[in-house]
Structures are given as C-alpha cells and as structure tokens.
Design an enzyme around this catalytic site. Sequence first.
Site, PDB file in Angstrom:
ATOM      1  N   PHE A 122       0.729  -1.138   0.122  1.00  0.00           N
ATOM      2  CA  PHE A 122       0.106  -0.250  -0.008  1.00  0.00           C
ATOM      3  C   PHE A 122       0.781   1.486   0.167  1.00  0.00           C
ATOM      4  O   PHE A 122       1.690   1.395   1.026  1.00  0.00           O
ATOM      5  CB  PHE A 122      -0.753  -0.152   1.224  1.00  0.00           C
ATOM      6  CG  PHE A 122      -1.821   1.076   1.576  1.00  0.00           C
ATOM      7  CD1 PHE A 122      -2.754   1.125   0.814  1.00  0.00           C
ATOM      8  CD2 PHE A 122      -1.536   2.088   2.533  1.00  0.00           C
ATOM      9  CE1 PHE A 122      -3.898   2.076   1.125  1.00  0.00           C
ATOM     10  CE2 PHE A 122      -2.421   3.174   2.680  1.00  0.00           C
ATOM     11  CZ  PHE A 122      -3.672   3.026   2.323  1.00  0.00           C
ATOM     12  N   THR A 125       1.997   7.156   1.821  1.00  0.00           N
ATOM     13  CA  THR A 125       3.040   7.803   2.608  1.00  0.00           C
ATOM     14  C   THR A 125       4.061   8.539   1.408  1.00  0.00           C
ATOM     15  O   THR A 125       4.681   7.736   0.933  1.00  0.00           O
ATOM     16  CB  THR A 125       3.652   7.210   3.733  1.00  0.00           C
ATOM     17  OG1 THR A 125       2.567   6.885   4.387  1.00  0.00           O
ATOM     18  CG2 THR A 125       4.490   8.005   4.717  1.00  0.00           C
ATOM     19  N   ARG A 242      -6.723  -0.998  10.290  1.00  0.00           N
ATOM     20  CA  ARG A 242      -6.144  -0.736  11.830  1.00  0.00           C
ATOM     21  C   ARG A 242      -6.396  -1.566  12.655  1.00  0.00           C
ATOM     22  O   ARG A 242      -5.873  -2.120  13.722  1.00  0.00           O
ATOM     23  CB  ARG A 242      -6.936   0.783  12.069  1.00  0.00           C
ATOM     24  CG  ARG A 242      -6.041   2.008  11.089  1.00  0.00           C
ATOM     25  CD  ARG A 242      -6.499   3.200  11.340  1.00  0.00           C
ATOM     26  NE  ARG A 242      -5.903   4.259  10.672  1.00  0.00           N
ATOM     27  CZ  ARG A 242      -6.260   5.549  10.068  1.00  0.00           C
ATOM     28  NH1 ARG A 242      -7.253   5.812  10.542  1.00  0.00           N
ATOM     29  NH2 ARG A 242      -5.523   6.142   9.488  1.00  0.00           N
ATOM     30  N   GLY A 346      17.879  -7.324  34.394  1.00  0.00           N
ATOM     31  CA  GLY A 346      18.984  -7.126  33.512  1.00  0.00           C
ATOM     32  C   GLY A 346      18.811  -8.218  31.991  1.00  0.00           C
ATOM     33  O   GLY A 346      19.068  -7.690  30.950  1.00  0.00           O
ATOM     34  N   GLU A 369      -0.034   3.019  10.077  1.00  0.00           N
ATOM     35  CA  GLU A 369      -1.340   3.043   9.727  1.00  0.00           C
ATOM     36  C   GLU A 369      -2.074   4.195  10.722  1.00  0.00           C
ATOM     37  O   GLU A 369      -3.400   3.963  10.735  1.00  0.00           O
ATOM     38  CB  GLU A 369      -2.217   1.708   9.892  1.00  0.00           C
ATOM     39  CG  GLU A 369      -1.484   0.699   9.232  1.00  0.00           C
ATOM     40  CD  GLU A 369      -2.469  -0.365   8.444  1.00  0.00           C
ATOM     41  OE1 GLU A 369      -3.628  -0.277   8.675  1.00  0.00           O
ATOM     42  OE2 GLU A 369      -1.882  -1.351   8.166  1.00  0.00           O
TER      43      GLU A 369
END
Length: 388
Positions: A122, A125, A242, A346, A369
Amino acid sequence: MLYQLTEELEMLRQVVSRMAAEKVAPRAAAIDEEDTYPWDLKELFTGQGLLGAGVPEAYGGSGQGLPAVCLIVEEIARASASASLIVAAQELGLMPILLAGSEGQKQKYLPELASGERICAFALTEPNAGSDAGGIKTRARREGGRYLISGQKCFITNGGVADVYTVFASTDPEKGLKGLSAFIVEKNFPGFAVGKKEKKMGVRGSPTAELIFEDCPVPAENLLGKEGDGFKIAMMTLDRTRPVIGAQAVGIAQGALDYAVNYTRERVQFGRPIASFQGLQFMMADMATKVEAARQLVYKAAFTIENAAELGVSPAGVSRYSSMCKLFASDVAMQVTVDAVQLLGGYGYMKEYPLERMMRDAKITQIYEGTNQIQRLVIARSLLEKGK
Ligand code: CAA
C-alpha cells in the site's frame, strides 16, 4: 452488539497458534537479527491459505473476513511481529482493490494476492505527506489510454518484495485531497523503481522502502474507482486494516506477557521464585487485564466493521471503532512490553532474550497506519459528528 468467536474461528486460532509456536517462534530472533524477509514463512503462510482470509471465495480467498485476519495476525505476532506483517501488509495492499476495484480488476489481481502467489503493498505515505495524507505530491497525468506517474513514496511496507502496489497520486493538484486517485502498479512497469531500504528499530525483516516513479506509465484500466476517489479509498482501507494492527499489538503484548510470567516462576531471588513477590504479581495482573481489554476491543471492532451494514453502523462509527482499537491496543502493547522487560530485570535488556525485540516491535504499532494522535483525532471527529 455482543460478538462471539464462531467455532470455525476458534479452530482457526488453535491451528495458527500451534503453527506459530512450532514454526515461527524458532525463527523470530534470526529474522530480527538478520533483517531479511522470511521467504520460508511467507511460503508456510501461503501454503495454509492465510493470506486470503479477508478475500471473498469468489476471488480466491477463504472469505472468513476481518475477524479471521485479526486472529491470524494476533497469533503469529505472539511469536514474531515481523512475520505477522506478511499477512497484515498483504491485507492492506489488497484492500483498495477489494473496496474499489472493478469486477475485471478484482478477477485479475485478487486471486493471486489471496493465494500469496504475488505480494502486494500500500503506497500512500510520502516524505511530506505522513499524517497529512491529503498532502500527497506524487502526480498522475493522463496521456491517452494511460497515466504517467511521477513522484516518490516512503516507508512502504513490503517495498522491494511486493509485485503489486496500490499507489495514491494526484490527478488534479488544484483540488487538493479531492484530486487524489488510486492506481494498481506492477513492479515491472517501466519508470518504477525501489529506492533506499530503511534500517529500523523494530519489525526488522519486514522490508520498508522508498518507491520512485519517473513517468511510470500505468494503463488507464488500472485506475481504482474514479479520478478523485483516491483519498476516500485510502481512508476506507485504513478503517478496515487498523484493527489488524490492533490485533498485531495484542499478539505482541500477549507474547511478552507469557514469556515474562514463565520467567518469574523460574527465576529465584532471595531464596524463592520472584513470582511469589506481590509487587510483581500486581504488575502481571495489570498487564494481563490490559491485554484482555485490548483483545476484546479489537474483536468487537472487527465484528462491528465486518457487519456494519447489517448492524446499521455508520461510516463514522466504523472509523471510530477502527481507531479506538488500534489506539488502545498499541498503547497496551507498548506498556506491557516495557513492563515485561522490567520483570526480567537485566536479562530483559539482553538480546539473548526475546523481550527487548518485542518492546522494539511494539513501538511501531503506535505509529503506522496512522499515529495514535491521528486515531484520537478520528475518534473525536466521529463523536462530534451529528447523530453518530
Ligand atoms: N471514510 C470515507 N471517507 C472519509 C474518511 C473515511 N474514513 N475519512 C475522511 N473521509 C472523507 C471526508 O468525508 C472528506 O470528504 P467530504 O469533504 O466529501 O466530506 C474527505 O475525506 C476529507 O476528510 P477530512 O476533512 O477528515 O481530511 P483531513 O485531511 O482533515 O484528515 C486524516 C484526514 C484523518 C488526518 C487522514 O489524513 C489520516 O487518516 N491520516 C493518517 C494517514 C495514515 O494513517 N497513514 C498511514 C499510512 S499506511 C501505513 O502506515 C502502512 C504501512 O506501511 C504499514
């Protein structure tokens, strides 16, 4: 409306859960360390038909719908968030075709995407259009029977491994986001190239890359919907994907919780297992409560979105559920993985143990997303819209 997982979905959960524990978990550390796409797991998932759960049977999928996609992604993410992106990114890449494709486009592309024969991505952006998705500068100019696409995309999941890209570009810059259109671009179209591959904090092994378009000719028949439909197609896609990221977040959190709980049973300090200390018990109780709350919201959203028409849920209601579950589940994944690292002390900080990886992987679920700030904006807008 209350929802319930059907017997079929419960069985699917069991099958995927077993597969993830046996085949994915042993690969998780190496995928992260080597940062290479796990082709073996992609083959495993395609062999099981897992990439087509959200695609109707008429187009080669299993037609199990959004709750099934969420279940698959959640169970795989318990072992490896990177591996779960093989399924999640395929769903995202093919969703614009499922939502807006013509019959011919669906017949041509969906069967091979549902089977996993071809991988998709997709491409929304851009360097200057992230949260402001309407600010896309990539241009698509009509020239006879084709469009010429020019511009640049960034942070594209599956960039470089995908065969098919759903690409958003402006056919009419003067109209702003109403001038955006969506196209199906194949990787071998001339003028299309994959740029730099990103080095990331988490979900390593799931490639994220730049895409470059230089007068890339795309047949006019590859336009999805009409010119100007692009922004709505992108938003409607994200409404339906989403929750898949919400499910991924739940999986990461559950995986971290399971590991940490087992560890506290075995780790002895002050002469007894650290699980016997109430301070840690309270932490684990809070973590488990948050994970279950996130899971319920994710599946409630998935069922609501899947059955929105029958339930009379408005488009704003769909967006609200989608954003609420992604927002909540991703925040839970971050909190729970941070606490899980803390439970191991740790050792939690060391790469020999899986928790630092899970913590790094969780972070992206609050960002991709749509950042969680954007999810809040979508939720608030839908609340304020009259009659919703
Ligand atoms: N469904 C249908 N139509 C929608 C819609 C939806 N969910 N949301 C908005 N629209 C329509 C509106 O109705 C409006 O149309 P009209 O004027 O005809 O009513 C039009 O789109 C513009 O909407 P807005 O005014 O709300 O647009 P905006 O620019 O103010 O805000 C936004 C939109 C919600 C901020 C949007 O830009 C957004 O979601 N941004 C985030 C982008 C994003 O999620 N990017 C993720 C990239 S993908 C990724 O990360 C994947 C990956 O690689 C893993």
